[in-house]
Enzyme design. Structure first.
Site, short mmCIF file in Angstrom:
data_model
loop_
_atom_site.label_atom_id
_atom_site.label_comp_id
_atom_site.label_asym_id
_atom_site.label_seq_id
_atom_site.Cartn_x
_atom_site.Cartn_y
_atom_site.Cartn_z
CB CYS A 214 -0.98 0.00 1.17
SG CYS A 214 -0.29 0.49 2.75
CD GLU A 215 -1.10 5.57 -3.24
OE1 GLU A 215 -0.56 5.26 -4.31
OE2 GLU A 215 -2.01 6.41 -3.15
CG HIS A 216 -2.29 4.96 2.20
ND1 HIS A 216 -3.17 4.01 1.73
CD2 HIS A 216 -2.59 6.10 1.55
CE1 HIS A 216 -3.98 4.56 0.86
NE2 HIS A 216 -3.65 5.82 0.73
CG HIS A 217 0.32 2.38 6.48
ND1 HIS A 217 -0.97 2.29 5.99
CD2 HIS A 217 0.25 3.20 7.55
CE1 HIS A 217 -1.78 3.02 6.74
NE2 HIS A 217 -1.06 3.59 7.70
CD GLN B 14 -8.37 -4.45 -2.78
OE1 GLN B 14 -7.88 -4.54 -1.65
NE2 GLN B 14 -9.45 -5.09 -3.14
CG HIS C 182 -5.25 -3.63 2.40
ND1 HIS C 182 -4.73 -2.62 1.62
CD2 HIS C 182 -6.20 -4.23 1.66
CE1 HIS C 182 -5.35 -2.60 0.45
NE2 HIS C 182 -6.26 -3.57 0.45
CB CYS D 126 -1.51 -0.99 6.62
SG CYS D 126 -2.88 -0.74 5.49
#
Ligand code: GTP
Ligand code: ZN
Length: 210
Positions: free
Chosen positions: A100-103, A141, A169, A171
């Site tokens: 994931c691009e956030h975590h 996603q 996920h 995260c």
């Protein structure tokens, strides 16, 4: 709608715009990993961690290989002589691993891809390759789902496609809200799958059939 089209573009195009100007060197990448090891509370110079920055830099080349790949390169094998076959083709349960691009935490699961051929069919292995090109980037996603559909829509021999992704996920499992086992389902449709509810229902029921 404009936003959705933009975000469905390959990351490579977006990355060019957002690039810091140059790709860091291997040494810089390894130094960054060492900094994160220290940030985690460990000693990057201890025996067990000494080679870790080099291993992580090498592993990144593999798990983020998708940035250097172009989906049109893998969708180039088309077989025209298929006895007039023009019905739905569905390749389901394609496993993938992404981040994931956030975590930058892994998310993983399965993709299901269907399309209606027009004047030729894709080589079946190409769907797994297509999924990996987008999975091996920093992703959401939803973006990955839209990008796979857009790549198929860009081909003349597809007259409509359906993409569904089911994933867990990390995260959300091992940190943060801590809900292991929660599954996220995303889907995007074009052509008959978008305009005809019966086609969409057929796709969904075929995906669910075990
Ligand atoms: N829509 C979407 N969200 C995602 C995906 N992967 C991770 N996220 C979410 O990204 C969000 C980031 O939220 P933030 O509040 O900015 O960050 P955070 O404080 O780390 O959030 P928590 O995960 O709730 O602890 C979280 O809700 C994640 O669950 C994805 O593929 N799609
Ligand atoms: Zn995340």
């Amino acid at each position: 709608m404009d936003d959705m089209v933009k975000s469905a573009r390959p990351h490579r195009e977006r990355a060019k715009k957002n690039a810091i100007g140059r790709k860091p060197t291997r040494e810089e990448a390894e130094a960054a990993v060492a900094t994160l090891l220290a940030w985690a509370g460990d000693d990057p110079s201890r025996e067990g961690l000494r080679e870790t920055p080099a291993r992580v830099a090498k592993a990144y080349l593999e798990v983020f290989a998708g940035y250097a790949q172009d989906p049109s390169d893998v969708l180039d094998t088309v077989f025209e002589d298929v006895g007039g076959y023009g019905e739905m083709v569905l390749v389901k349960d394609i496993p993938f691993y992404s981040h994931c691009e956030h975590h930058m935490a892994p998310f993983f699961g399965h993709a299901h891809i269907a399309y209606y051929p027009a004047g030729g069919v894709f080589g079946l292995s190409k769907f797994g390759r297509l999924v990996d090109i987008y999975a091996r980037r920093l992703q959401t996603q939803e973006t990955m789902t839209a990008q796979i559909l857009a790549a198929l829509d860009a081909r003349l021999n597809s007259r409509g496609a359906a993409v569904m992704i089911e994933a867990e996920h990390m995260c959300m499992s091992m940190r943060g809200v801590r809900k292991p086992g929660a599954t996220t389902v995303t889907m995007q449709f074009s052509g008959p799958f978008k305009t005809d509810p019966a086609e969409q229902a057929r796709f969904l029921s075929l995906v669910r059939r075990r």
